[in-house]
Design a protein around this motif. Structure first.
Motif, PDB file in Angstrom:
ATOM      1  N   LYS A  15       2.701   3.633  -7.129  1.00  0.00           N
ATOM      2  CA  LYS A  15       1.660   3.406  -8.128  1.00  0.00           C
ATOM      3  C   LYS A  15       1.889   2.186  -9.007  1.00  0.00           C
ATOM      4  O   LYS A  15       0.929   1.562  -9.456  1.00  0.00           O
ATOM      5  N   LEU A  71       0.822  -1.214   0.000  1.00  0.00           N
ATOM      6  CA  LEU A  71       0.000   0.000   0.000  1.00  0.00           C
ATOM      7  C   LEU A  71       0.854   1.262   0.000  1.00  0.00           C
ATOM      8  O   LEU A  71       0.551   2.218  -0.709  1.00  0.00           O
ATOM      9  N   SER A  72       1.928   1.244   0.803  1.00  0.00           N
ATOM     10  CA  SER A  72       2.794   2.420   0.858  1.00  0.00           C
ATOM     11  C   SER A  72       4.144   2.037   1.446  1.00  0.00           C
ATOM     12  O   SER A  72       4.282   1.012   2.135  1.00  0.00           O
ATOM     13  N   LYS A 100       4.436   6.790   1.567  1.00  0.00           N
ATOM     14  CA  LYS A 100       4.285   7.187   0.170  1.00  0.00           C
ATOM     15  C   LYS A 100       3.595   6.070  -0.608  1.00  0.00           C
ATOM     16  O   LYS A 100       4.139   4.971  -0.710  1.00  0.00           O
ATOM     17  N   PRO A 101       2.408   6.320  -1.176  1.00  0.00           N
ATOM     18  CA  PRO A 101       1.780   5.317  -2.035  1.00  0.00           C
ATOM     19  C   PRO A 101       2.640   5.087  -3.285  1.00  0.00           C
ATOM     20  O   PRO A 101       3.165   6.037  -3.868  1.00  0.00           O
TER      21      PRO A 101
END
Length: 369
Positions: free
Chosen positions: A214, A206-207, A211-212
């Motif tokens: 992409k 998820l992160s 920070k996510p």
């Protein structure tokens, strides 16, 4: 020399982009090496002869090597040679008339795409010979050719030149490639030898450090630039027996040992190098305690009762993928029993004894259920 290059540019423009002057500049700013050329690049007031090779060049004095992505700095005479400066591929660069230039060819065209990942190279509208350059002003280049229409661009060349020693951070996992159909960032392989690795196959990332992330390429870039021994806070989603959990782990970043252009079989982390038939070709004495008695010449046959490959010859990449798959299963099982062949005898070594990983050891069930 820069004045001459600027003068050449003016002539090029006057004659509708006659890049022959830039080809002469290329010949002067490069030297022959192994049926290709090394290119002199100036970066932060220093000059380096840089070349791309999928495998290390032979009979050359190498000053710096990054075998992960195939970049090398070679010890070659620099005096009185013109050089190139690197230019970023921004939105403007993608509108300019360019040329792929080598000592023998000039191919006019445009940049189609900047580099997306370490091996997801930038693309040009024409062929780019290995170590040819992409240019629109004779002394400025946007990248270095690899093969077909592909080249390594400014961002990745600069990273290589700026590091004292090539380094890639690692969290002990490899991720499924993402595309338009698969947009979730999930764990495909887990390195059981990574110190206290907490992940399982199909965990969704998820992160990292809030920070996510992409996609696959962003994950590789972000993780590769994490500092050694720093703490990465990784938040995942895990489905366990139809129950979904969101978990956060603190992972100590370690150097990466394999991947990209290098074999990626995880055993390098404990100082074991294997050939394509899984024979131990060298061991690192400094990591003796992790090797649990594996010796040079041993051949790995099975892991946890799983045969790694058939007795017919297989593609080395398929063998590596199969080995990573079985080692990932070992993380979930909590055991790592390796059947080896040594001097005609076969016996089992339990590698789990050398691993300091409470997550893996807690999963071990000696009764098999």
């Amino acid at each position: 020399m820069r004045f001459l290059a600027f003068f050449a540019l003016c002539i090029c423009l006057s004659f509708s982009y006659d890049f022959s002057f830039c080809q002469k500049y290329y010949r002067d700013a490069s030297v022959p090496v192994e049926q290709t050329r090394a290119v002199l690049i100036e970066h932060e007031k220093q000059k380096f002869f840089v070349a791309f090779f999928p495998t290390p060049p032979k009979n050359q004095q190498i000053l710096k090597a990054d075998p992960f992505i195939g970049l090398y700095i070679l010890n070659l005479p620099i005096k009185d040679k013109p050089s190139y400066v690197l230019m970023p591929i921004d939105s403007k660069a993608q509108t300019l008339n360019m040329a792929s230039i080598s000592s023998k060819t000039i191919q006019k065209g445009i940049i189609l795409q900047s580099q997306q990942g370490f091996l997801d190279y930038a693309r040009f509208s024409g062929e780019v010979p290995r170590n040819g350059v992409i240019s629109n002003i004779c002394y400025q280049i946007y990248g270095l050719g690899t093969q077909k229409d592909q080249f390594i661009d400014h961002k990745y060349l600069s990273r290589f030149l700026e590091q004292d020693t090539p380094y890639y951070g690692d969290l002990g996992i490899r991720i499924y490639p993402t595309d338009s159909k698969n947009k979730t960032l999930k764990v495909q392989y887990v390195d059981p030898f990574f110190p206290n690795v907490p992940f399982l196959k199909d965990d969704e990332i998820l992160s990292i450090n809030q920070k996510p992330i992409k996609d696959y390429n962003e994950f590789e870039w972000f993780v590769s630039n994490l500092k050694k021994d720093s703490i990465a806070q990784v938040t995942i989603k895990r489905i366990n027996k139809k129950k979904t959990e969101t978990l956060t782990f603190d992972v100590v970043v370690q150097p990466r040992y394999g991947g990209f252009l290098l074999p990626d079989i995880f055993f390098d982390r404990i100082g074991i190098k294997l050939d394509n038939e899984l024979k131990v070709i060298s061991t690192d004495p400094a990591k003796y305690n992790l090797q649990q008695g594996l010796l040079k010449g041993d051949i790995i046959l099975w892991i946890n009762g799983e045969r790694i490959f058939s007795y017919t010859k297989q593609n080395p990449k398929d063998v590596q993928a199969r080995l990573r798959e079985i080692l990932t299963q070992a993380v979930s099982l909590g055991k790592l029993e390796v059947l080896i062949s040594r001097d005609g005898f076969q016996f089992t070594i339990n590698l789990i004894n050398g691993i300091q990983n409470d997550y893996i050891k807690a999963r071990y069930n000696p009764f098999g259920f």
